[in-house]
Scaffold this active site. Structure first.
Site, PDB file in Angstrom:
ATOM      1  CE  LYS A  41      -2.005  -1.265   3.837  1.00 45.01           C
ATOM      2  NZ  LYS A  41      -1.329  -2.568   4.079  1.00 45.01           N
ATOM      3  NE  ARG A 121      -4.336  -2.149  10.168  1.00 46.23           N
ATOM      4  CZ  ARG A 121      -3.345  -1.415   9.679  1.00 46.23           C
ATOM      5  NH1 ARG A 121      -3.489  -0.118   9.581  1.00 46.23           N
ATOM      6  NH2 ARG A 121      -2.221  -1.978   9.288  1.00 46.23           N
ATOM      7  NE  ARG A 160       8.045  -2.952   5.824  1.00 45.76           N
ATOM      8  CZ  ARG A 160       6.737  -2.792   5.983  1.00 45.76           C
ATOM      9  NH1 ARG A 160       6.062  -2.021   5.151  1.00 45.76           N
ATOM     10  NH2 ARG A 160       6.096  -3.389   6.957  1.00 45.76           N
ATOM     11  NE  ARG A 193       6.869  -1.159   9.777  1.00 49.14           N
ATOM     12  CZ  ARG A 193       5.752  -0.977   9.075  1.00 49.14           C
ATOM     13  NH1 ARG A 193       5.774  -0.231   7.987  1.00 49.14           N
ATOM     14  NH2 ARG A 193       4.616  -1.520   9.461  1.00 49.14           N
ATOM     15  NE  ARG A 204       2.454  -5.599  10.619  1.00 43.54           N
ATOM     16  CZ  ARG A 204       3.455  -5.345   9.781  1.00 43.54           C
ATOM     17  NH1 ARG A 204       4.627  -5.950   9.932  1.00 43.54           N
ATOM     18  NH2 ARG A 204       3.281  -4.501   8.788  1.00 43.54           N
TER      19      ARG A 204
HETATM   20  P1  AP5 Z   1       4.934  -1.630   1.665  1.00 43.88           P
HETATM   21  O1  AP5 Z   1       4.561  -0.730   0.528  1.00 43.88           O
HETATM   22  O2  AP5 Z   1       5.733  -1.051   2.788  1.00 43.88           O
HETATM   23  O3  AP5 Z   1       3.645  -2.386   2.202  1.00 43.88           O
HETATM   24  P2  AP5 Z   1       2.423  -1.859   3.051  1.00 43.88           P
HETATM   25  O4  AP5 Z   1       1.194  -2.526   2.548  1.00 43.88           O
HETATM   26  O5  AP5 Z   1       2.417  -0.351   3.104  1.00 43.88           O
HETATM   27  O6  AP5 Z   1       2.824  -2.502   4.436  1.00 43.88           O
HETATM   28  P3  AP5 Z   1       2.779  -1.978   5.938  1.00 43.88           P
HETATM   29  O7  AP5 Z   1       3.536  -2.997   6.738  1.00 43.88           O
HETATM   30  O8  AP5 Z   1       3.247  -0.556   6.072  1.00 43.88           O
HETATM   31  O9  AP5 Z   1       1.267  -2.094   6.222  1.00 43.88           O
HETATM   32  P4  AP5 Z   1       0.600  -2.284   7.567  1.00 43.88           P
HETATM   33  O10 AP5 Z   1      -0.815  -2.135   7.164  1.00 43.88           O
HETATM   34  O11 AP5 Z   1       0.942  -3.483   8.354  1.00 43.88           O
HETATM   35  O12 AP5 Z   1       1.280  -1.169   8.436  1.00 43.88           O
HETATM   36  P5  AP5 Z   1       0.783   0.213   9.004  1.00 43.88           P
HETATM   37  O13 AP5 Z   1       1.936   1.094   8.983  1.00 43.88           O
HETATM   38  O14 AP5 Z   1      -0.497   0.662   8.396  1.00 43.88           O
HETATM   39  O15 AP5 Z   1       5.733  -2.874   1.032  1.00 43.88           O
HETATM   40  C1  AP5 Z   1       6.293  -3.870   1.869  1.00 43.88           C
HETATM   41  C2  AP5 Z   1       7.647  -4.330   1.258  1.00 43.88           C
HETATM   42  O16 AP5 Z   1       7.407  -4.967   0.003  1.00 43.88           O
HETATM   43  C3  AP5 Z   1       8.627  -3.179   0.955  1.00 43.88           C
HETATM   44  O17 AP5 Z   1       9.925  -3.633   1.222  1.00 43.88           O
HETATM   45  C4  AP5 Z   1       8.447  -2.912  -0.555  1.00 43.88           C
HETATM   46  O18 AP5 Z   1       9.648  -2.454  -1.152  1.00 43.88           O
HETATM   47  C5  AP5 Z   1       8.064  -4.297  -1.076  1.00 43.88           C
HETATM   48  N1  AP5 Z   1       7.079  -4.238  -2.134  1.00 43.88           N
HETATM   49  C6  AP5 Z   1       5.958  -3.460  -2.180  1.00 43.88           C
HETATM   50  N2  AP5 Z   1       5.256  -3.698  -3.295  1.00 43.88           N
HETATM   51  C7  AP5 Z   1       5.947  -4.670  -3.987  1.00 43.88           C
HETATM   52  C8  AP5 Z   1       5.710  -5.348  -5.222  1.00 43.88           C
HETATM   53  N3  AP5 Z   1       4.629  -5.080  -5.982  1.00 43.88           N
HETATM   54  N4  AP5 Z   1       6.622  -6.281  -5.639  1.00 43.88           N
HETATM   55  C9  AP5 Z   1       7.713  -6.567  -4.859  1.00 43.88           C
HETATM   56  N5  AP5 Z   1       7.986  -5.942  -3.673  1.00 43.88           N
HETATM   57  C10 AP5 Z   1       7.108  -5.011  -3.230  1.00 43.88           C
HETATM   58  O19 AP5 Z   1       0.393  -0.214  10.506  1.00 43.88           O
HETATM   59  C11 AP5 Z   1       1.376  -0.603  11.431  1.00 43.88           C
HETATM   60  C12 AP5 Z   1       0.711  -0.843  12.786  1.00 43.88           C
HETATM   61  O20 AP5 Z   1       0.126   0.384  13.280  1.00 43.88           O
HETATM   62  C13 AP5 Z   1      -0.441  -1.853  12.816  1.00 43.88           C
HETATM   63  O21 AP5 Z   1       0.026  -3.189  12.917  1.00 43.88           O
HETATM   64  C14 AP5 Z   1      -1.205  -1.389  14.079  1.00 43.88           C
HETATM   65  O22 AP5 Z   1      -0.548  -1.792  15.241  1.00 43.88           O
HETATM   66  C15 AP5 Z   1      -1.095   0.124  13.984  1.00 43.88           C
HETATM   67  N6  AP5 Z   1      -2.208   0.701  13.228  1.00 43.88           N
HETATM   68  C16 AP5 Z   1      -2.099   1.496  12.133  1.00 43.88           C
HETATM   69  N7  AP5 Z   1      -3.315   1.848  11.684  1.00 43.88           N
HETATM   70  C17 AP5 Z   1      -4.221   1.261  12.524  1.00 43.88           C
HETATM   71  C18 AP5 Z   1      -5.638   1.246  12.553  1.00 43.88           C
HETATM   72  N8  AP5 Z   1      -6.381   1.909  11.632  1.00 43.88           N
HETATM   73  N9  AP5 Z   1      -6.252   0.528  13.530  1.00 43.88           N
HETATM   74  C19 AP5 Z   1      -5.534  -0.134  14.455  1.00 43.88           C
HETATM   75  N10 AP5 Z   1      -4.177  -0.161  14.466  1.00 43.88           N
HETATM   76  C20 AP5 Z   1      -3.517   0.539  13.500  1.00 43.88           C
END
Ligand code: AP5
Length: 254
Positions: A41, A121, A160, A193, A204
């Site tokens: 994302k 979420r 990552r 991370r 997760r």
């Molecule tokens: P990346 O683009 O970083 O993936 P992402 O989907 O953004 O992954 P996140 O881990 O950031 O999502 P998340 O939803 O767990 O985390 P968030 O920060 O929201 O890509 C991942 C890797 O793959 C990278 O190395 C990239 O280079 C590679 N890649 C990407 N696309 C590719 C492709 N097409 N081909 C090959 N490689 C690729 O949340 C973190 C934490 O915050 C949660 O666990 C929770 O504790 C809290 N939190 C945040 N929001 C909420 C909420 N609304 N409610 C409750 N808790 C929340």
């Protein structure tokens, strides 16, 4: 090409002044990015902004920013609880996340539009978002749902790396830095991370599976859901994303 700009008001909250500058897109987009952790994302968000404008509003980035800020000062009890949940890979409570977004409602009203990443979420968060958007007289154009097989997702999360200084993202196999373990942009050390450790990744993925269906159904019933296969490389995924956005009719404000 639009600028990713400076998201200081989103990261720091309502007392910070927005520092985003540059041209406003003729059609500012109001999009939600859905999908499991690590599906890409954040990677797609940067590409969408470059081509279509808008601000990348990630709730995870707000927590990570708070974690860095609180290395010097003690966090509030609510934030300390949230950061501990995040480290374990659990969801932060709806109350804390909704309050955090509500405090930043001016970012949702912004003339540049928004890409909300990581929120909502849960169904309660989706209902809360509707209330916040109604108050700032904005409507969602679409919810983009990225999906990929679980082994692909696990490989993306475990490989990552992020720059400890400028937060630029890398992947050991798919997007390696030019010099091992060093950021191409600023030379900072690349780190993993805490929630990309194997146990936190499992937690997760379980949390996502437990909460995603009602949210997807909610947007499907409103005709807002668009499905995007994220199993290809980033450019192939963006080609689909671009086609989806180009077919959207932006919802009229108000
Ligand atoms: P990346 O683009 O970083 O993936 P992402 O989907 O953004 O992954 P996140 O881990 O950031 O999502 P998340 O939803 O767990 O985390 P968030 O920060 O929201 O890509 C991942 C890797 O793959 C990278 O190395 C990239 O280079 C590679 N890649 C990407 N696309 C590719 C492709 N097409 N081909 C090959 N490689 C690729 O949340 C973190 C934490 O915050 C949660 O666990 C929770 O504790 C809290 N939190 C945040 N929001 C909420 C909420 N609304 N409610 C409750 N808790 C929340």
């Amino acid at each position: 090409m639009y600028s990713t700009g400076n998201r200081i008001a989103w990261l720091q909250g309502p007392n910070a002044n927005c520092a985003k500058t540059g041209p406003v897109a003729p059609r500012p987009w109001h999009l939600v990015l859905l999908g499991p952790p690590g599906v890409g994302k954040g990677t797609q968000a940067e590409k969408i902004i470059g081509e279509f404008g808008a601000c990348h509003l990630s709730t995870g980035d707000v927590f990570r920013h708070a974690a860095r800020s609180t290395e010097a000062a003690a966090p509030s009890p609510a934030m300390a609880t949230a950061l501990a949940a995040m480290k374990r890979g659990e969801l932060v409570s709806d109350g804390t996340v909704v309050e955090l977004v509500r405090e930043r409602a001016q970012c949702l009203a912004c003339q540049y539009g928004f890409l909300l990443d990581g929120f909502p979420r849960t169904l309660d968060q989706a209902h809360a978002l509707d209330g916040i958007l109604a108050r700032v007289e904005r409507k969602l154009d679409a919810a983009l749902n990225y999906f990929a097989p679980e082994p692909v997702i696990i490989a993306r999360l475990s490989g990552r790396r992020v720059c400890s200084q400028c937060r630029a993202g890398y992947h050991v196999a798919n997007k390696p830095p030019r010099v091992a373990d060093r950021c191409d942009a600023c030379g900072g050390a690349l780190i993993q991370r805490e929630d990309d450790e194997p146990e936190a990744i499992r937690t997760r993925l379980r949390a996502y599976a437990a909460t995603c269906d009602p949210v997807l159904d909610y947007y499907r019933r409103q005709g807002l859901l668009r499905e995007i296969d994220a199993s290809g490389d980033p450019e192939a995924v963006f080609a689909q994303t671009r086609a989806v956005i180009q077919r959207l009719q932006p919802a009229r404000a108000g």
